[in-house]
Design a protein around this motif. Sequence first.
Motif, PDB file in Angstrom:
ATOM      1  N   ASP A   1      -6.493  15.412  14.387  1.00  0.00           N
ATOM      2  CA  ASP A   1      -7.100  16.710  14.102  1.00  0.00           C
ATOM      3  C   ASP A   1      -7.115  17.016  12.616  1.00  0.00           C
ATOM      4  O   ASP A   1      -8.002  17.714  12.130  1.00  0.00           O
ATOM      5  CB  ASP A   1      -6.344  17.819  14.852  1.00  0.00           C
ATOM      6  CG  ASP A   1      -6.654  17.793  16.337  1.00  0.00           C
ATOM      7  OD1 ASP A   1      -7.676  17.158  16.707  1.00  0.00           O
ATOM      8  OD2 ASP A   1      -5.889  18.385  17.120  1.00  0.00           O
ATOM      9  N   ARG A   2      -6.128  16.519  11.920  1.00  0.00           N
ATOM     10  CA  ARG A   2      -6.096  16.801  10.477  1.00  0.00           C
ATOM     11  C   ARG A   2      -7.097  15.932   9.747  1.00  0.00           C
ATOM     12  O   ARG A   2      -7.797  16.394   8.852  1.00  0.00           O
ATOM     13  CB  ARG A   2      -4.681  16.567   9.935  1.00  0.00           C
ATOM     14  CG  ARG A   2      -3.733  17.686  10.358  1.00  0.00           C
ATOM     15  CD  ARG A   2      -2.320  17.390   9.953  1.00  0.00           C
ATOM     16  NE  ARG A   2      -2.120  17.522   8.515  1.00  0.00           N
ATOM     17  CZ  ARG A   2      -0.983  17.192   7.897  1.00  0.00           C
ATOM     18  NH1 ARG A   2       0.018  16.706   8.592  1.00  0.00           N
ATOM     19  NH2 ARG A   2      -0.858  17.352   6.596  1.00  0.00           N
ATOM     20  N   ILE A   3      -7.154  14.670  10.124  1.00  0.00           N
ATOM     21  CA  ILE A   3      -8.077  13.784   9.414  1.00  0.00           C
ATOM     22  C   ILE A   3      -9.523  14.122   9.741  1.00  0.00           C
ATOM     23  O   ILE A   3     -10.393  14.127   8.876  1.00  0.00           O
ATOM     24  CB  ILE A   3      -7.766  12.308   9.749  1.00  0.00           C
ATOM     25  CG1 ILE A   3      -6.432  11.927   9.104  1.00  0.00           C
ATOM     26  CG2 ILE A   3      -8.890  11.392   9.265  1.00  0.00           C
ATOM     27  CD1 ILE A   3      -5.995  10.519   9.346  1.00  0.00           C
ATOM     28  N   PHE A   4      -9.762  14.446  11.007  1.00  0.00           N
ATOM     29  CA  PHE A   4     -11.128  14.814  11.380  1.00  0.00           C
ATOM     30  C   PHE A   4     -11.245  16.332  11.505  1.00  0.00           C
ATOM     31  O   PHE A   4     -11.884  16.837  12.422  1.00  0.00           O
ATOM     32  CB  PHE A   4     -11.522  14.130  12.686  1.00  0.00           C
ATOM     33  CG  PHE A   4     -11.611  12.639  12.575  1.00  0.00           C
ATOM     34  CD1 PHE A   4     -12.747  12.039  12.021  1.00  0.00           C
ATOM     35  CD2 PHE A   4     -10.578  11.824  12.993  1.00  0.00           C
ATOM     36  CE1 PHE A   4     -12.836  10.658  11.909  1.00  0.00           C
ATOM     37  CE2 PHE A   4     -10.661  10.448  12.880  1.00  0.00           C
ATOM     38  CZ  PHE A   4     -11.782   9.863  12.334  1.00  0.00           C
ATOM     39  N   PHE A   5     -10.612  17.026  10.609  1.00  0.00           N
ATOM     40  CA  PHE A   5     -10.631  18.491  10.657  1.00  0.00           C
ATOM     41  C   PHE A   5     -12.071  18.986  10.531  1.00  0.00           C
ATOM     42  O   PHE A   5     -12.807  18.566   9.639  1.00  0.00           O
ATOM     43  CB  PHE A   5      -9.774  19.059   9.527  1.00  0.00           C
ATOM     44  CG  PHE A   5      -9.751  20.549   9.519  1.00  0.00           C
ATOM     45  CD1 PHE A   5      -9.020  21.250  10.459  1.00  0.00           C
ATOM     46  CD2 PHE A   5     -10.483  21.270   8.575  1.00  0.00           C
ATOM     47  CE1 PHE A   5      -9.007  22.625  10.471  1.00  0.00           C
ATOM     48  CE2 PHE A   5     -10.481  22.651   8.583  1.00  0.00           C
ATOM     49  CZ  PHE A   5      -9.736  23.330   9.530  1.00  0.00           C
ATOM     50  N   GLY A   6     -12.462  19.851  11.445  1.00  0.00           N
ATOM     51  CA  GLY A   6     -13.825  20.363  11.394  1.00  0.00           C
ATOM     52  C   GLY A   6     -14.830  19.409  12.030  1.00  0.00           C
ATOM     53  O   GLY A   6     -16.031  19.681  12.040  1.00  0.00           O
ATOM     54  N   LEU A   7     -14.373  18.288  12.499  1.00  0.00           N
ATOM     55  CA  LEU A   7     -15.282  17.310  13.115  1.00  0.00           C
ATOM     56  C   LEU A   7     -14.763  17.038  14.516  1.00  0.00           C
ATOM     57  O   LEU A   7     -14.318  15.952  14.844  1.00  0.00           O
ATOM     58  CB  LEU A   7     -15.294  16.017  12.297  1.00  0.00           C
ATOM     59  CG  LEU A   7     -15.420  16.178  10.783  1.00  0.00           C
ATOM     60  CD1 LEU A   7     -14.985  14.923  10.065  1.00  0.00           C
ATOM     61  CD2 LEU A   7     -16.855  16.529  10.417  1.00  0.00           C
ATOM     62  N   SER A   8     -14.780  18.059  15.339  1.00  0.00           N
ATOM     63  CA  SER A   8     -14.000  18.005  16.572  1.00  0.00           C
ATOM     64  C   SER A   8     -14.425  16.874  17.502  1.00  0.00           C
ATOM     65  O   SER A   8     -13.593  16.253  18.155  1.00  0.00           O
ATOM     66  CB  SER A   8     -14.055  19.342  17.295  1.00  0.00           C
ATOM     67  OG  SER A   8     -15.352  19.536  17.802  1.00  0.00           O
TER      68      SER A   8
END
Lengths: 637, 487
Positions: free
Chosen positions: A287-294
């Motif tokens: 979730d942190r690495i793909f934050f905003g890219l759910s």
Amino acid sequence: MAENGEDKLIAVARHIAKTLGRTETMADDILQIFSKFDDRFSREKLSEKIDDDDPRSYAALEHALKLLDCQITQYVAVDQPIWTDSADSAAFLDAIDDLLATIRDWNPMAGEKPIAACLNRADDLLQQAMFRLEEEFRLLIERSGESIDLNRLSDKSESAVNFSSDSEDEEDGGINGEGEEQIPIAHPITDYDFVIDALPSGTINDLHEIAKRMVAAGFGKECSHVYSSCRRDFLEESISRLGLQKLSIEEVQKMPWSELEDEIERWNRAANVALRILFPSERRLCDRIFFGLSSAADFSFMEVCRGSTIQLLNFADAVAIGSRSPERLFKILDVFETLRDLMPEFEALFCDQYCLFLRTEAGTNWKRLGEAIRVIFMELENLIRRDPAKSAVPGGSLHPITRYVMNYLRAACRSRKTLEQVFEENILPAGDYRNPDNNDRSSSSSLSVQMDWIMELLESNLEAKSKMYRDPALCSVFMMNNGRYIVQKVRDSELGSLLGDDWIRKHIAKIRQCHSNYQRSSWNKILGVLKLDSSSVAPNGGSNSMKERLKLFNSCFDEICKAQSAWVIFDEQLRTELRISVARNLLPAYRNFLGRFQIAPEAGKHPDRHIKYNVDDIEARINELFEGRGGSSGGRK
Amino acid sequence: MQRSDYRPKGKEEDLTETVSKKQGGTTGEERRAEQQIVGEKKFRQSSRMQEFKRRRWSTRPSVLIDQSITRKTIMTSICTVRVSTRADNVKGRMLARRYVFAYRGSSAPFASFGRSILSIRRDQVHSMEGNHEASSLELELESFQKQVADRFHDLSAVNSEDLLSLSWIRRLLDAFICCQEEFRVILFNNKALLSRPPLDRLINEFFERSVKGLDVCNAIRDGIEQIRQWQKHLEIVLCALDSHQRTLGEGQFRRAKKALIDLAIGMLDEKDSGSVLAHRNRSFGRNNTSRDNRPPGHFRSLSWSISRNWSAAKQLLAIGNNLAAPRGNEITATNGLAVPVFTMNSVLLFVMWALVAAIPCQDRGLQTHFSIPRQFIWAAPILSLHERILEESKKRERRNASGLLKEIHQIEKCARHMTELADSVQFPLIEEREAEVRQAVKELSQVCEATKDGLDPLERQVREVFHRIVRSRTEGLGSLTRANNPE
């Protein structure tokens, strides 16, 4: 020649305009001035040949691209990882942002050929940049993935994590680690409430920045692949460090039970660590690495966890499918409970569209374990039913099956809540794992019915076995012994509350019944001998009959004592009770008889000659009953 | 009363009649229940205990048929079987005679079949009781043979294009599930016979084999995931060469080529996955040097969820081990039930073999030998399918395939074509070439789409097969042990 000179002149003019004009408009103004100055410098001649449509825009694109090309190519060509230097990486990302913005801005005009050609070059450049980003992304994960291993190694003594020292040794053996390189195994037995930061925070930010660009450039798939293949490896290594092997169902079936028990223990631990620490940590990282890219985050997370989750679930499946012999109950209960307790974790972790199937699978698995447990109880029933009445236990003592079944049930009832859940499952709509306590419906729960049923089977089996004894008194002793044991075991365990007070009362009554049966079949005859009614003291032959009776009594009594001192009442209290009740019945009658006998005329002057036992002797002999001695020492004289 | 669970509305009459005929009015379960109650008369029947018994007996059939699909499948199968046999009773008799004849005419191992199962049954009918009950078991067994034969005839009617396609594999699994359900009904209806030797041994062996099948199912599931991984590379190719893009430039081609190389490595990796994995596993805890051996940018192939020394080839051999057609005396001793057991064994072996043939999995091998006497009416279609699949595996272009699945072949073909195109293009792209590329992309996307749409249902079906095998085994073993209880 002249033509040539003019060309040169125009070229110079262009050059001047370009060099002086730092912006497109300035250059344009300069060209404007030139064109007014001499008509050899007409606008047509000065402007470059290709961009006949929109010279300004085109040139701008061309210019921007050249600049970006320069920057990006320089980074792409570098041998060293770019992300070792924060300034470099920032500049590289800026260049990529610019490139992406340029492409975005110009894309609507792609219909125009020259612009399209430029955009192709831009795409090409983007491609190269993305390849490089992908590589950097991988390096970042791998590099810090390794460093974290080392960190954990050094952290060991500081015990940031709650290591349990006792189980560490046992674990070390299994891992087969090699000296320095061995990575300690976390034993979060007491505390699952922490998250592993597999990657340093700075790296996570870097990765996030890269992921953002890759997704924006339409390279989300590549990014997600790199991410998940790296993390998958990490996860699998972590799980394998927990000592969990990959086993086929057949291997699990063939495994000796003791080995499988160890494996189940490892599984329990591994499943807890995986679901409570490793997976949530992965989820957080993702979730942190793909934050905003759910969507990318969900998909990558599934890709990371899929294999390990299936590995864990497959093992649970294999255990559920394996042999259902009753002694396996306790370990299978462990697996069932572990899975049940982890269901909230499954639900929370695997709630998105990609992971949903894992959650469903876990549910199916869990139910299958419940079924396996029910089948085990069925096997227990069969075992009881089929236990043959081959040879009677000597002395009417406790039968091993009683001991086995009662201790088994007592042990099983330590997991009463779980078992209640398992048996409720049979009837109620499944799936409510949250509140096993809800199922607590006092005595009429399915489990208590199940237990009641098993007790019935046990009793009818025992009754069949009691028929082995030819002596009805011994038969009663046998039933008393076993009944007593059953009631004792029921009373001081959860079984008591499951079966209920009525059940206990009923069974105590049953033992009492056996008791009086024993009394009747064993002592009634002898009491009859001592009975003196008016007719028996009739003058003719009466005295003779008294002597005869005494003789008869003596021999009967000897016989009974001989037999019954070999019998067994395992419970001391019951033994005492039994002796007391025998004495209470026999002694007054005997005393009475002796009294009468001594005054009877036929007894002669020395009635004592005929009296083998005085009352105390009788009492002493009674107190030797049920000692379980081998019949030889029965007759004392 | 328990029967009503899987009795369809509207067809009740038919079934009631056939069922009561079959069971002689009482099912084994009911009989047992009665005996139990009689035997336990001395125990007081507390209301709780009665409730328990009610629950027990009433839950049994729902264990058997606890899913609407199952119910439907069984329904249809029972209906078709019963209704048709009732309607074409004469035809059924003729079929029976043919069946007998087939055995009579057979050679060596079946010479003892002079008295076929059917004639034996008839003798018993004459000597023992009214002939209704006996002939219904007979018909039941016959119709099972016919059902299996019909299903595999259907499957073998496939043209060579569709053989081993995803849709065909799914039909194959459907057929397996149906056979399995019918077999389960036969076991359920003849519980009382199951525990008698040699049938108990045969049934136990069948369950042993089916457990081995479970591991194949798990391996196949991994294989499906493997294909999905390839799929992802293809999606990148499609994404790079997306037809909505204005023109195809060098960058797009480079991206596509990279994905194609990854795909090629992925597919190649499959064939020696065992060794690669072993290497990787050994390196756990070290610095994972094996990673560095891989070409940069290559996505590591998925690891298997089963142990790394597991071998599909060995597993198939184990399933087929000692599988032989029942001898005459075995058939007699089992009231003919040895025949459906052998049938189901063969179906299991064939289906697992076909799955391994089609789908990538660890250490594939197709050397399994099928020894099915031609006399069985389902032998011909199964043997012909076996032969055709074996032929397919020997074809030059497929010899090294990681799976014979048609879609894998198409992926390989498309990928190869695409790679050739990508290698040969020059920039700027001339129109002709571009059209060619776009055509190839279109084909690729169709293959991709078809595979994608087929894999999810296939995986679910493989799971379903898994669940069915487990359930049938649980039940079967349960009734075996229960039947063993003298009561």
